[in-house]
Design a protein around this motif. Structure first.
Motif, PDB file in Angstrom:
ATOM      1  N   ILE A   1      -8.306  25.667 -19.289  1.00 28.70           N
ATOM      2  CA  ILE A   1      -8.434  25.664 -17.826  1.00 28.70           C
ATOM      3  C   ILE A   1      -8.896  24.271 -17.406  1.00 28.70           C
ATOM      4  O   ILE A   1      -9.846  23.721 -17.981  1.00 28.70           O
ATOM      5  CB  ILE A   1      -9.452  26.706 -17.335  1.00 28.70           C
ATOM      6  N   GLY A   2      -8.225  23.725 -16.416  1.00 30.35           N
ATOM      7  CA  GLY A   2      -8.584  22.406 -15.921  1.00 30.35           C
ATOM      8  C   GLY A   2      -9.086  22.464 -14.492  1.00 30.35           C
ATOM      9  O   GLY A   2      -8.868  23.453 -13.774  1.00 30.35           O
ATOM     10  N   TRP A   3      -9.769  21.392 -14.084  1.00 28.86           N
ATOM     11  CA  TRP A   3     -10.236  21.258 -12.707  1.00 28.86           C
ATOM     12  C   TRP A   3      -9.671  19.970 -12.109  1.00 28.86           C
ATOM     13  O   TRP A   3      -9.633  18.926 -12.776  1.00 28.86           O
ATOM     14  CB  TRP A   3     -11.759  21.238 -12.654  1.00 28.86           C
ATOM     15  N   VAL A   4      -9.259  20.076 -10.863  1.00 28.94           N
ATOM     16  CA  VAL A   4      -8.632  18.961 -10.151  1.00 28.94           C
ATOM     17  C   VAL A   4      -9.305  18.802  -8.792  1.00 28.94           C
ATOM     18  O   VAL A   4      -9.505  19.796  -8.087  1.00 28.94           O
ATOM     19  CB  VAL A   4      -7.119  19.217  -9.961  1.00 28.94           C
ATOM     20  N   ARG A   5      -9.657  17.577  -8.465  1.00 27.96           N
ATOM     21  CA  ARG A   5     -10.272  17.298  -7.168  1.00 27.96           C
ATOM     22  C   ARG A   5      -9.239  16.726  -6.196  1.00 27.96           C
ATOM     23  O   ARG A   5      -8.387  15.932  -6.587  1.00 27.96           O
ATOM     24  CB  ARG A   5     -11.416  16.284  -7.318  1.00 27.96           C
ATOM     25  N   GLN A   6      -9.365  17.106  -4.942  1.00 28.07           N
ATOM     26  CA  GLN A   6      -8.561  16.509  -3.873  1.00 28.07           C
ATOM     27  C   GLN A   6      -9.479  16.229  -2.693  1.00 28.07           C
ATOM     28  O   GLN A   6      -9.881  17.146  -1.966  1.00 28.07           O
ATOM     29  CB  GLN A   6      -7.398  17.402  -3.457  1.00 28.07           C
ATOM     30  N   MET A   7      -9.815  14.975  -2.512  1.00 22.88           N
ATOM     31  CA  MET A   7     -10.651  14.586  -1.389  1.00 22.88           C
ATOM     32  C   MET A   7      -9.836  14.663  -0.112  1.00 22.88           C
ATOM     33  O   MET A   7      -8.592  14.629  -0.165  1.00 22.88           O
ATOM     34  CB  MET A   7     -11.226  13.191  -1.636  1.00 22.88           C
ATOM     35  N   PRO A   8     -10.497  14.770   1.040  1.00 27.12           N
ATOM     36  CA  PRO A   8      -9.773  14.978   2.308  1.00 27.12           C
ATOM     37  C   PRO A   8      -8.684  13.937   2.544  1.00 27.12           C
ATOM     38  O   PRO A   8      -8.952  12.731   2.529  1.00 27.12           O
ATOM     39  CB  PRO A   8     -10.884  14.874   3.354  1.00 27.12           C
ATOM     40  N   GLY A   9      -7.466  14.402   2.717  1.00 30.88           N
ATOM     41  CA  GLY A   9      -6.339  13.522   3.004  1.00 30.88           C
ATOM     42  C   GLY A   9      -5.877  12.661   1.835  1.00 30.88           C
ATOM     43  O   GLY A   9      -5.060  11.751   2.028  1.00 30.88           O
ATOM     44  N   LYS A  10      -6.376  12.940   0.649  1.00 31.14           N
ATOM     45  CA  LYS A  10      -6.071  12.100  -0.515  1.00 31.14           C
ATOM     46  C   LYS A  10      -5.283  12.857  -1.584  1.00 31.14           C
ATOM     47  O   LYS A  10      -4.906  14.009  -1.391  1.00 31.14           O
ATOM     48  CB  LYS A  10      -7.390  11.578  -1.135  1.00 31.14           C
ATOM     49  N   GLY A  11      -5.052  12.184  -2.710  1.00 30.75           N
ATOM     50  CA  GLY A  11      -4.256  12.752  -3.785  1.00 30.75           C
ATOM     51  C   GLY A  11      -5.075  13.562  -4.775  1.00 30.75           C
ATOM     52  O   GLY A  11      -6.254  13.843  -4.565  1.00 30.75           O
ATOM     53  N   LEU A  12      -4.406  13.917  -5.856  1.00 30.38           N
ATOM     54  CA  LEU A  12      -4.998  14.770  -6.880  1.00 30.38           C
ATOM     55  C   LEU A  12      -5.674  13.931  -7.957  1.00 30.38           C
ATOM     56  O   LEU A  12      -5.141  12.902  -8.377  1.00 30.38           O
ATOM     57  CB  LEU A  12      -3.901  15.631  -7.520  1.00 30.38           C
ATOM     58  N   GLU A  13      -6.837  14.396  -8.422  1.00 26.76           N
ATOM     59  CA  GLU A  13      -7.576  13.705  -9.485  1.00 26.76           C
ATOM     60  C   GLU A  13      -7.931  14.710 -10.574  1.00 26.76           C
ATOM     61  O   GLU A  13      -8.575  15.716 -10.285  1.00 26.76           O
ATOM     62  CB  GLU A  13      -8.858  13.084  -8.939  1.00 26.76           C
ATOM     63  N   TRP A  14      -7.550  14.406 -11.792  1.00 25.20           N
ATOM     64  CA  TRP A  14      -7.821  15.280 -12.934  1.00 25.20           C
ATOM     65  C   TRP A  14      -9.260  15.071 -13.375  1.00 25.20           C
ATOM     66  O   TRP A  14      -9.660  13.953 -13.700  1.00 25.20           O
ATOM     67  CB  TRP A  14      -6.852  14.927 -14.052  1.00 25.20           C
ATOM     68  N   MET A  15     -10.044  16.148 -13.410  1.00 27.31           N
ATOM     69  CA  MET A  15     -11.477  16.025 -13.702  1.00 27.31           C
ATOM     70  C   MET A  15     -11.809  16.317 -15.151  1.00 27.31           C
ATOM     71  O   MET A  15     -12.637  15.633 -15.765  1.00 27.31           O
ATOM     72  CB  MET A  15     -12.266  16.990 -12.818  1.00 27.31           C
ATOM     73  N   GLY A  16     -11.208  17.368 -15.694  1.00 28.41           N
ATOM     74  CA  GLY A  16     -11.522  17.759 -17.051  1.00 28.41           C
ATOM     75  C   GLY A  16     -10.987  19.147 -17.347  1.00 28.41           C
ATOM     76  O   GLY A  16     -10.440  19.819 -16.460  1.00 28.41           O
ATOM     77  N   ILE A  17     -11.133  19.549 -18.602  1.00 27.11           N
ATOM     78  CA  ILE A  17     -10.605  20.833 -19.050  1.00 27.11           C
ATOM     79  C   ILE A  17     -11.577  21.509 -20.007  1.00 27.11           C
ATOM     80  O   ILE A  17     -12.419  20.852 -20.614  1.00 27.11           O
ATOM     81  CB  ILE A  17      -9.238  20.663 -19.769  1.00 27.11           C
ATOM     82  N   ILE A  18     -11.414  22.821 -20.142  1.00 26.81           N
ATOM     83  CA  ILE A  18     -12.216  23.592 -21.082  1.00 26.81           C
ATOM     84  C   ILE A  18     -11.336  24.621 -21.769  1.00 26.81           C
ATOM     85  O   ILE A  18     -10.414  25.167 -21.152  1.00 26.81           O
ATOM     86  CB  ILE A  18     -13.416  24.268 -20.372  1.00 26.81           C
TER      87      ILE A  18
END
Lengths: 108, 116
Positions: free
Chosen positions: B34-51
């Motif tokens: 399972i991974g987590w992805v951040r998307q700041m307001p009005g911005k693109g996708l950022e890969w955070m990490g996985i478990i």
């Protein structure tokens, strides 16, 4: 870390036209481990293409991916109204995984 | 049917802690990263990490290492993303998704707003 650069930033096209989106990597992407996603406003991204050219389940065949090494392309053969969205590429050949900054396909 | 259902939107103050969740169903939760992805307001996708829920093997992007903690409880098929001290710059939509490579299934997202 592999940096992915997508171009153009915005693509203005009409329904029925062909869309060609580019994703260039700062170094070679191992084993063509590149994916494409579509994101519409207020929705989570949706996987379109993996392995550079394999369509995900349920994705129409007007979407196709190609490329290898550092240059990859997503092509939408004939744009449908529901295809206007933001598209992201992602490499998963090395860690950390990284995304491109996105290409917005808008209605002309 | 594979589903990832995330916890609801949160509004927090700077310095507060937070843990958001992602519950998987319709598949063997311990067999997929399972991974987590951040998307700041009005911005693109950022890969955070996985478990990997089976043994909690965790990998972080250098950009997020030390900033967040990813964990999982396989007994309830749930992955977590937590902060010990939130900053205003943590304001974003956070998605969980299945996979260590491409992300084939996504949660609906959890909006985290950090404001004084």
């Amino acid at each position: 870390e592999i940096v992915l650069t997508q171009s153009p930033g915005t693509l203005s096209l009409s329904p029925g036209e062909r869309a060609t989106l580019s994703c260039r990597a700062s170094q070679s992407v191992t084993s063509s481990n590149l994916a494409w996603y579509q994101q519409k406003p207020g929705q989570a991204p949706r996987l379109l293409i993996y392995g550079a050219s394999s369509r995900a389940t349920g994705i129409p065949d007007r979407f196709s991916g190609s490329g290898s090494g550092t240059d990859f392309t997503l092509t939408i053969s004939r744009l449908e109204p529901e295809d206007f969205a933001v598209y992201y590429c992602q490499q998963y050949g090395s860690s950390p995984r990284t995304f491109g900054q996105g290409t917005k396909v808008e209605i002309k | 049917e594979v589903q990832l259902v995330q916890s609801g939107a949160e509004v927090k103050k700077p310095g507060e802690s937070l843990k958001i969740s992602c519950k998987g169903s319709g598949y063997s939760f311990t067999s997929y990263w399972i991974g987590w992805v951040r998307q700041m307001p009005g911005k693109g996708l950022e890969w955070m990490g996985i478990i990997y829920p089976s043994d909690s093997d965790t990998r972080y992007s250098p950009s997020f290492q030390g900033q967040v903690t990813i964990s999982a409880d396989k007994s309830i098929s749930t992955a977590y993303l937590q902060w010990s001290s939130l900053k205003a710059s943590d304001t974003a939509m956070y998605y969980c998704a299945r996979g260590s490579g491409y992300l084939g299934y996504w949660g609906q997202g959890t909006l985290v707003t950090v404001s004084s």
